[in-house]
Design an enzyme around this catalytic site. Structure first.
Site, PDB file in Angstrom:
ATOM      1  CB  ALA A 126     -23.495  33.401  21.236  1.00 16.78           C
ATOM      2  CG  ASP A 127     -24.591  38.172  16.680  1.00 20.86           C
ATOM      3  OD1 ASP A 127     -25.042  39.041  17.050  1.00 20.86           O
ATOM      4  OD2 ASP A 127     -22.927  37.401  17.233  1.00 20.86           O
TER       5      ASP A 127
END
Length: 300
Positions: free
Chosen positions: A188-189
């Site tokens: 995830a960012d």
């Protein structure tokens, strides 16, 4: 031995240019914040943790080389803040760099207010603080892998082999050299307060397929990826890449030069589709609880 995304020693920083993989294995010198900005923007380095480390370490390299004011505490603090602000403009979606920049700014402010601190001491302590982020990243990566493995293996009736599908840059090249998603499905960012997740394009489709097939879907992310200031994924800024990344290959045009191209680098997966949970260095959380736990930890 795993590849290293970054090579650092006091005053020296190199980045593995991931745009050249797998054809070339080339480390390139990063001598200042400007070069780090370009590496982040041009996706020579990928993965939210590695982006944050490259940005901060490039500032440490500049400071070690004598850049910035040398006689005034306030001026040195302003210099650091300007450099961090510039770095943040490189990639808008990944949260880690913004979070580390915020922490560093606050830490510098407290150091400036500490009696007896000189510009020389402040410079040295900022460098040491940033260097400490490398060790922390490696520790966090191992914790995420361990928590993820426990969660996934714990759900198996009677044990047995496990088949995992990973998506996004989840291994050593996404971090300081170990990896966050070695035992989970996606990275995830940015994670919004309600547990919605922004990750590389294609994550949403994978989550839908996993839900339909009854396959547990996990997200692995260090706590710095959580952004409790955003209520939901609708508010996450989604970076759009140049259309030429889709219409050209090695400088050769593959499409009509007038073709209208939309090239988002990320999509948003609703928290309802994250059926396994969000794995951080602190443990596994239900999606709506992840950012809340991060905020509570930050207040301790």
């Amino acid at each position: 031995m795993a590849l290293e995304s970054l090579r650092y020693r006091r005053g020296s920083l190199e980045v593995l240019n991931q745009r050249l993989l797998p054809g070339q294995l080339r480390y390139e010198r990063v001598g200042d914040v400007q070069r780090a900005w370009a590496a982040i923007r041009d996706m020579e380095v990928r993965g939210a943790p590695a982006i944050a480390l490259l940005g901060c370490l490039s500032l440490a390299v500049e400071l070690a080389g004598g850049a910035g004011p040398t006689e005034d505490l306030g001026a040195l603090e302003e210099f650091v803040g300007q450099k961090l602000g510039f770095l943040l403009s490189a990639r808008p979606t990944a949260a880690n760099l913004g979070r580390e920049a915020e922490r560093l700014r606050g830490w510098v402010r407290r150091r400036v207010e500490t009696p007896g601190v000189t510009p020389k001491l402040l410079r040295e302590s900022i460098i040491e603080y940033i260097e400490g982020l490398l060790d922390k990243d490696r520790r966090d990566n191992r914790s995420i892998g361990a928590h993820g493995a426990d969660a996934i293996l714990g759900g198996l009736p009677g044990g047995g082999p496990v088949t995992l599908l990973t998506h996004c840059n989840t291994g050593a090249l996404a971090t300081a050299g170990y990896g966050t998603a070695l035992a989970v499905v996606v990275g995830a960012d940015r994670v919004a307060a309600n547990g919605d997740v922004a990750n590389k394009i294609g994550t949403f489709q994978l989550a839908v397929a996993a839900r339909h097939l009854g396959i547990p879907f996990y997200v692995a992310a260090p706590s710095g990826t959580c952004d409790p200031t955003l209520a939901s994924g609708d508010l996450i800024p989604i970076e759009e890449r140049p259309g030429t990344e889709l219409t050209q290959l090695g400088g050769v045009l593959l499409a009509d030069p007038e073709a209208d191209v939309w090239n988002p680098a990320f999509d948003v997966t609703p928290h309802e589709l994250i059926t396994g949970g969000i794995i951080t260095e602190w443990g596994v959380f239900a999606p709506p609880e992840a950012c809340r736990a991060v905020a509570e930890r930050g207040q301790q």
